[in-house]
Every structure is written in structure tokens, then in C-alpha cells.
Design a protein around this motif. Sequence first.
Motif, PDB file in Angstrom:
ATOM      1  N   GLY A  88     -21.095  32.249-130.659  1.00  0.00           N
ATOM      2  CA  GLY A  88     -20.942  32.267-129.216  1.00  0.00           C
ATOM      3  C   GLY A  88     -19.700  33.008-128.772  1.00  0.00           C
ATOM      4  N   THR A  89     -19.761  33.568-127.581  1.00  0.00           N
ATOM      5  CA  THR A  89     -18.608  34.253-127.007  1.00  0.00           C
ATOM      6  C   THR A  89     -18.719  34.244-125.493  1.00  0.00           C
ATOM      7  OG1 THR A  89     -17.300  36.298-127.043  1.00  0.00           O
ATOM      8  CG2 THR A  89     -19.695  36.535-127.051  1.00  0.00           C
ATOM      9  N   GLY A  90     -17.565  34.320-124.818  1.00  0.00           N
ATOM     10  CA  GLY A  90     -17.587  34.326-123.365  1.00  0.00           C
ATOM     11  C   GLY A  90     -16.200  34.201-122.770  1.00  0.00           C
ATOM     12  N   PRO A  91     -16.105  34.243-121.435  1.00  0.00           N
ATOM     13  CA  PRO A  91     -14.810  34.194-120.755  1.00  0.00           C
ATOM     14  C   PRO A  91     -14.232  32.782-120.700  1.00  0.00           C
ATOM     15  CG  PRO A  91     -16.572  34.302-119.149  1.00  0.00           C
ATOM     16  CD  PRO A  91     -17.225  34.442-120.495  1.00  0.00           C
ATOM     17  N   ILE A  92     -12.914  32.696-120.803  1.00  0.00           N
ATOM     18  CA  ILE A  92     -12.185  31.445-120.599  1.00  0.00           C
ATOM     19  C   ILE A  92     -11.638  31.478-119.177  1.00  0.00           C
ATOM     20  CG2 ILE A  92     -10.192  30.072-121.300  1.00  0.00           C
ATOM     21  CD1 ILE A  92     -10.599  31.220-124.136  1.00  0.00           C
ATOM     22  N   ILE A  93     -12.112  30.570-118.349  1.00  0.00           N
ATOM     23  CA  ILE A  93     -11.743  30.568-116.934  1.00  0.00           C
ATOM     24  C   ILE A  93     -10.329  30.039-116.738  1.00  0.00           C
ATOM     25  CG2 ILE A  93     -12.343  29.621-114.671  1.00  0.00           C
ATOM     26  CD1 ILE A  93     -15.254  29.491-115.694  1.00  0.00           C
ATOM     27  N   LEU A  94     -10.008  28.945-117.409  1.00  0.00           N
ATOM     28  CA  LEU A  94      -8.679  28.350-117.292  1.00  0.00           C
ATOM     29  C   LEU A  94      -8.349  27.622-118.584  1.00  0.00           C
ATOM     30  CD1 LEU A  94      -6.254  27.780-115.383  1.00  0.00           C
ATOM     31  CD2 LEU A  94      -7.385  25.625-114.782  1.00  0.00           C
ATOM     32  N   ALA A  95      -7.154  27.867-119.110  1.00  0.00           N
ATOM     33  CA  ALA A  95      -6.708  27.197-120.331  1.00  0.00           C
ATOM     34  C   ALA A  95      -5.254  26.788-120.183  1.00  0.00           C
ATOM     35  CB  ALA A  95      -6.875  28.113-121.544  1.00  0.00           C
ATOM     36  N   ALA A  96      -4.899  25.681-120.818  1.00  0.00           N
ATOM     37  CA  ALA A  96      -3.512  25.218-120.883  1.00  0.00           C
ATOM     38  C   ALA A  96      -3.027  25.413-122.313  1.00  0.00           C
ATOM     39  CB  ALA A  96      -3.417  23.755-120.476  1.00  0.00           C
ATOM     40  N   ILE A  97      -2.014  26.281-122.493  1.00  0.00           N
ATOM     41  CA  ILE A  97      -1.510  26.665-123.811  1.00  0.00           C
ATOM     42  C   ILE A  97      -0.051  26.231-123.944  1.00  0.00           C
ATOM     43  CG2 ILE A  97      -1.032  28.604-125.357  1.00  0.00           C
ATOM     44  CD1 ILE A  97      -3.950  28.193-124.979  1.00  0.00           C
ATOM     45  N   PRO A  98       0.350  25.584-125.048  1.00  0.00           N
ATOM     46  CA  PRO A  98       1.751  25.171-125.217  1.00  0.00           C
ATOM     47  C   PRO A  98       2.718  26.343-125.083  1.00  0.00           C
ATOM     48  CG  PRO A  98       0.370  24.214-126.934  1.00  0.00           C
ATOM     49  CD  PRO A  98      -0.489  25.202-126.206  1.00  0.00           C
ATOM     50  N   ASP A  99       3.849  26.101-124.407  1.00  0.00           N
ATOM     51  CA  ASP A  99       4.890  27.118-124.233  1.00  0.00           C
ATOM     52  C   ASP A  99       6.246  26.480-124.530  1.00  0.00           C
ATOM     53  OD1 ASP A  99       6.776  28.957-123.429  1.00  0.00           O
ATOM     54  OD2 ASP A  99       5.758  29.488-121.564  1.00  0.00           O
ATOM     55  N   PRO A 100       6.884  26.821-125.651  1.00  0.00           N
ATOM     56  CA  PRO A 100       8.166  26.193-126.007  1.00  0.00           C
ATOM     57  C   PRO A 100       9.329  26.649-125.137  1.00  0.00           C
ATOM     58  CG  PRO A 100       7.627  27.925-127.573  1.00  0.00           C
ATOM     59  CD  PRO A 100       6.436  27.783-126.672  1.00  0.00           C
ATOM     60  N   TYR A 101       9.125  27.704-124.338  1.00  0.00           N
ATOM     61  CA  TYR A 101      10.219  28.259-123.549  1.00  0.00           C
ATOM     62  C   TYR A 101      10.139  27.922-122.062  1.00  0.00           C
ATOM     63  CZ  TYR A 101      10.435  31.165-127.756  1.00  0.00           C
ATOM     64  OH  TYR A 101      10.495  31.607-129.057  1.00  0.00           O
ATOM     65  N   TYR A 151      -4.010  21.247-126.220  1.00  0.00           N
ATOM     66  CA  TYR A 151      -4.691  22.423-125.686  1.00  0.00           C
ATOM     67  C   TYR A 151      -5.850  21.953-124.819  1.00  0.00           C
ATOM     68  CZ  TYR A 151      -8.243  26.152-125.767  1.00  0.00           C
ATOM     69  OH  TYR A 151      -9.208  27.066-125.426  1.00  0.00           O
ATOM     70  N   SER A 152      -6.172  22.729-123.786  1.00  0.00           N
ATOM     71  CA  SER A 152      -7.331  22.421-122.959  1.00  0.00           C
ATOM     72  C   SER A 152      -7.886  23.714-122.384  1.00  0.00           C
ATOM     73  CB  SER A 152      -6.946  21.467-121.821  1.00  0.00           C
ATOM     74  OG  SER A 152      -8.068  21.195-120.998  1.00  0.00           O
ATOM     75  N   SER A 153      -9.202  23.767-122.192  1.00  0.00           N
ATOM     76  CA  SER A 153      -9.801  24.957-121.582  1.00  0.00           C
ATOM     77  C   SER A 153     -11.131  24.615-120.936  1.00  0.00           C
ATOM     78  CB  SER A 153     -10.006  26.067-122.621  1.00  0.00           C
ATOM     79  OG  SER A 153     -11.133  25.808-123.431  1.00  0.00           O
ATOM     80  N   GLU A 154     -11.510  25.451-119.987  1.00  0.00           N
ATOM     81  CA  GLU A 154     -12.823  25.413-119.359  1.00  0.00           C
ATOM     82  C   GLU A 154     -13.380  26.823-119.444  1.00  0.00           C
ATOM     83  OE1 GLU A 154     -11.606  23.971-115.618  1.00  0.00           O
ATOM     84  OE2 GLU A 154     -11.359  21.913-116.311  1.00  0.00           O
ATOM     85  N   ASN A 155     -14.572  26.954-120.008  1.00  0.00           N
ATOM     86  CA  ASN A 155     -15.084  28.284-120.299  1.00  0.00           C
ATOM     87  C   ASN A 155     -16.600  28.319-120.249  1.00  0.00           C
ATOM     88  OD1 ASN A 155     -16.066  27.860-123.327  1.00  0.00           O
ATOM     89  ND2 ASN A 155     -14.056  26.883-123.140  1.00  0.00           N
ATOM     90  N   ILE A 156     -17.133  29.514-120.264  1.00  0.00           N
ATOM     91  CA  ILE A 156     -18.577  29.756-120.307  1.00  0.00           C
ATOM     92  C   ILE A 156     -18.865  30.631-121.518  1.00  0.00           C
ATOM     93  CG2 ILE A 156     -20.541  30.815-119.121  1.00  0.00           C
ATOM     94  CD1 ILE A 156     -19.153  30.199-116.482  1.00  0.00           C
ATOM     95  N   LYS A 157     -19.921  30.297-122.267  1.00  0.00           N
ATOM     96  CA  LYS A 157     -20.253  31.075-123.457  1.00  0.00           C
ATOM     97  C   LYS A 157     -21.752  31.342-123.539  1.00  0.00           C
ATOM     98  CE  LYS A 157     -16.469  29.747-126.546  1.00  0.00           C
ATOM     99  NZ  LYS A 157     -16.089  29.024-127.786  1.00  0.00           N
TER     100      LYS A 157
END
Length: 476
Positions: free
Chosen positions: A360-373, A334-340
Amino acid sequence: MNLFYLFIRKIKYPSVCRLGILFFLFFYFSPHTLVAQYNFRRLPYPDSIPKYNYRDTAVKKRFGRAVLLLSATEVLPWTFDRFVTGAAWSKISFKTVGSNTKPSSWFWDNDDFLTNQFGHPSHGSIFFNSFRSNGYSFWQSAPATFAGSYIWETFGESQAPSINDFINTGFGGSILGEFTHRFANKIINNHSRGLKRQANEVLALLINPANGLNRIIDGKWGKVSVNPVEKDTTKVYVEFDAGMRRFSVNNRDGSFSWYGRFKLLYGSPYENYRSPFSFISINTEFGKSIKSNVNLISVYGSLAGFWVQYTDQTQQMALLTANYDYINNDAFFYSSENIKLNLFSKFKLSRKIKLNTTFGTGPIILAAIPDPYLKLDRHYDYCWGAGLNAGAMISLNDRFFYGINYRGGWFKTYSGNSSDNFLHTVTSELGFKIIKGYSISAEPGYFDLLGHYKHYPGYDKTYPYLRISVRFNKLL
């Protein structure tokens, strides 16, 4: 190490990035737990805190040299990959440049996880430091990182420009770049001499090549002189864990294997909070793994903050942070870039009992999420979303400590199979200080990823783990 180097050499990315990857794998070894364990010194009252802003040793802005370094960072790796390795993507022409400058040409690429989520941010850090090491502030250097990424995507590659590369290089590069800028300057002491001085100069050059090159050009390399008044005196807290760990997938037990973890805190969330990156948290983990020997990289840096409450018993600080996360182990990636926006709190319950909390809370600008399909070369979706974290750590007599942390996120697909994903991470930690600087620790926890797809069946995968380690810590 030789096999891993050969693996890096095969990555379809410029040579400077390969070198950057090799460096970062050595030097970027949950920050919230670490903050809770760090026994910050007694804080002054808010109105007595000096209006301190860390400044570069190169106070004078040098635009010409900054542009020259940025250009070299573009041209030199492209030249190597074009004429030495013969990389197909480096065979540019007026036709490819003309096509790449069209806004309609931008797309989401399918490169591997390591290249996209770690290689590009490390390359971006060099773009960033081309300006940062030449007298420009964090906010002035960040646009140069995005500019460098745009130039590379449109003029340096024959393939269409990549949206994810532009974001990863610009945003992630600014975060990693500011850390390397501060850390490289931190380890240089102009008073020192001999082998230690030379070793520190070489180390600083590897951490921040742009700054090291400037020191050579300016005749400062190895020269004994007075440290500038802007010399960084920020306190640094480090931890190193060595022990055994086990990852499992859906209750299928894995085997124990060795691991190490390095954590670093630069500054304090409660001090100098008006200066960007006056507080930086680094958390890295490495160990035996089939997929990658580097399994975790988290870099969090403060942008701005303000006091919420300050009494003798309670201190609460709101802090806006820019965050970069990279996880890649045998069970999960998993990977992400975000601001909180975070709330850091310290409560003195009694003379011997202290409680630290974070939220903390805030927007996730870009994330890489596993996709089995996903039927592409990459096996992950690019997503946007929102994140949430909360944690608490209680210490008894500065000897026993227990902490629990939650991190979660909701993700919506940018590129990949249309889906909604929910990631939950729960960790706890129990520790005991044996003697000053040494302790033992046990940390059970798990990742839980739920995927809801528009055209495929949903899934729910859990990844429990256990870490047991001996820990060394020191305030530098």
C-alpha cells in the motif's frame, strides 16, 4: 485506574472527550499481519457476489434529531467545563467569537500528544455518530464531523481555532466514529433477553452514545422484537495476545514487562468492497509503561475497492483505505492520519502452503513526529508526507506461520522546526498453533527515525523491540 482517571481529568479538553478517552482506552485494544493470518472462507466468483450494502437500522433520515444531538455534544461539555471546572479556555465572549471566525486566526496549537492525537478524534466520533445513528450514510456523516469541529473551535473556546484540532477531530473522528457505529449495532440482538441483553445495551451505549440515546428515545432499549432486515451479519475475527515485551533505544537494552494486544477484523477486504468500511481492522496494544498504559491504536477502514485478479489459485483486490495510527510507548511516540491504496493478495501455492501479501501507498494528511529541538510545550512537529507499506505471511498446513512487514514514511514539517523525517518500521513474526484457537508467537522488530533539520544537527534513532506471547483467536 484511579490515578489514570485523575490524569485524564487534568487534560485541557472538554469533559465528554475525557469520557471518550476512558472508553476508547478499553475498546481499541500490524493489521497487515492480521489480515494475512485470517483464513478467509472460500470466496465466490466476483460476478456472483451479492450487491450488499450495510444499512442502518434507522433507515429514515432524522435531520432535526441529528442536529439536536450534535448541538448537545457541543453545549453540554462546554457548560460543564465553564461552570464546574472553570477551564480558562471555556470563558468565551462575543470578542473571542469574532476573532475566531477570522481565517487569519487559525494556528497550530501546543497541547500534549494524548489530547491532540487521541482526545480530539474520540470527540469527533461523537459528532460523526450524531448523524450516522440517525439514518445518514458514512459520506453524509463525515461533513458533520468537520462541521462540529469548526463550531467547537470557533465558538466553544476562547483561544484561537486550531488547525491540527480541526483535522484530527474531523478525519480521525470519522474513522473512529464509523467503527463505533458498526460495532455498537453489531452487538445488539433484539431477540435476546435478561442480563445479557441489558449488558449488551449498556456496552453499545458506551461505544456509541448517540445510538444508545436514540434507542432509549425510540423505546427500543431492552425491548424484545424482530431484528431488522438490515441487521449486520458481517463476520468478525478477534485475536488476543498476552505475554512479555522489551523496548530499547539505540541498542540500550530495556527490561521485559507484561503486555496485552487485542486485534479485530470486521468483514473481509475481498467482500462487499463497494460499501465504505465494509472491512475494518483494529489493532491495539497495552501494557506496563511509564508514559501511557495504552501504547498502540490502529484503525483502518475500507472506502472502495475493485478486483485486480481472480482465479482458483490467486485472488487480488485493490482497496482504498482511510487510516488512523497512534503509538505511545516508553521508547517512541508517533501518530498519523492517512489514505492508502492497498493491494491485498492471496496465493494458494499448494494444498498445505498459502501465501498472503499486502502492499500500500498514499498521502499522509497529518502526522505528529518527535522533535528533540522544539522549544514549545509540545515535543513533536506536525507534518505531511507519503507512506508505504508491504507485508507477506506464509502458512504451512494452517499450523506454522511466518510473516514480515515493512512500513515507512517521509514527512515534511507543517508546524515546528523545518525538517525532513524518514520513519522505517520492520517487524517479523513466527508462530505455531498449539490447538484450535491457541498459538504461541514471537515478534522481533524495530522503529528507525531519521531527522534532517535545517537549523539543527540531524539524528538517527533506532528502537528495537521483542514480543513473546500466547495467542487466542476466534471467528465470531
